[in-house]
Design a protein around this motif. Structure first.
Motif, short mmCIF file in Angstrom:
data_model
loop_
_atom_site.label_atom_id
_atom_site.label_comp_id
_atom_site.label_asym_id
_atom_site.label_seq_id
_atom_site.Cartn_x
_atom_site.Cartn_y
_atom_site.Cartn_z
N UNK A 100 9.32 64.13 -47.37
CA UNK A 100 9.39 62.69 -47.12
C UNK A 100 8.05 62.02 -47.32
N UNK A 101 8.12 60.71 -47.53
CA UNK A 101 6.93 59.86 -47.59
C UNK A 101 7.11 58.82 -46.50
N UNK A 102 6.14 58.73 -45.63
CA UNK A 102 6.19 57.74 -44.56
C UNK A 102 5.13 56.68 -44.82
N UNK A 103 5.53 55.44 -44.73
CA UNK A 103 4.60 54.33 -44.90
C UNK A 103 4.11 53.90 -43.51
N UNK A 104 2.89 54.27 -43.20
CA UNK A 104 2.29 53.95 -41.90
C UNK A 104 1.34 52.76 -42.04
N UNK A 105 1.36 51.89 -41.06
CA UNK A 105 0.44 50.74 -41.02
C UNK A 105 0.50 49.92 -42.29
N UNK A 106 1.69 49.58 -42.71
CA UNK A 106 1.81 48.75 -43.92
C UNK A 106 2.08 47.32 -43.56
#
Length: 106
Positions: A100-106
């Motif tokens: 998975x790819x998690x988008x943090x603090x976007x």
């Protein structure tokens, strides 16, 4: 036979990728609603042309189909090729379950 599901949540598509080793090629079929992916949804991939990212059969087909650079399908196809050719253990993939790819603090 290996089967992979790609959930491309950014574009909203789900793709089913199936493949199996035949001789020195991996036969890959992709079930997809995406018109760009449909352009290369059947491939007979030479096993040795998946090892390097620069001279890579799958990446070349994705480029010809004008896939976005963030499309997950080419990466999934390459993982399927690694599994089918024995360069990645199926037991390792089964244990991992998903990537998975998690988008943090976007």
């Amino acid at each position: 036979m290996t089967e992979i599901t790609v959930n491309s949540t950014i574009c909203g598509f789900t793709h089913k990728i199936r493949g199996s080793m035949k001789g020195d090629k991996i036969i890959v079929d992709i079930e997809t609603p995406c018109e760009k992916i449909k352009k290369f949804s059947h491939m007979e991939i030479p096993m040795m042309e998946t090892l390097d990212i620069k001279n890579n059969y799958v990446i070349d087909r994705a480029q010809e189909a004008q896939c976005s650079s963030n499309c997950l399908v080419p990466c999934a196809v390459l993982n399927l090729c690694k599994l089918e050719s024995g360069f990645m253990a199926k037991s390792l993939a089964k244990k991992a379950g998903s990537i998975s790819i998690e988008f943090n603090n976007t």
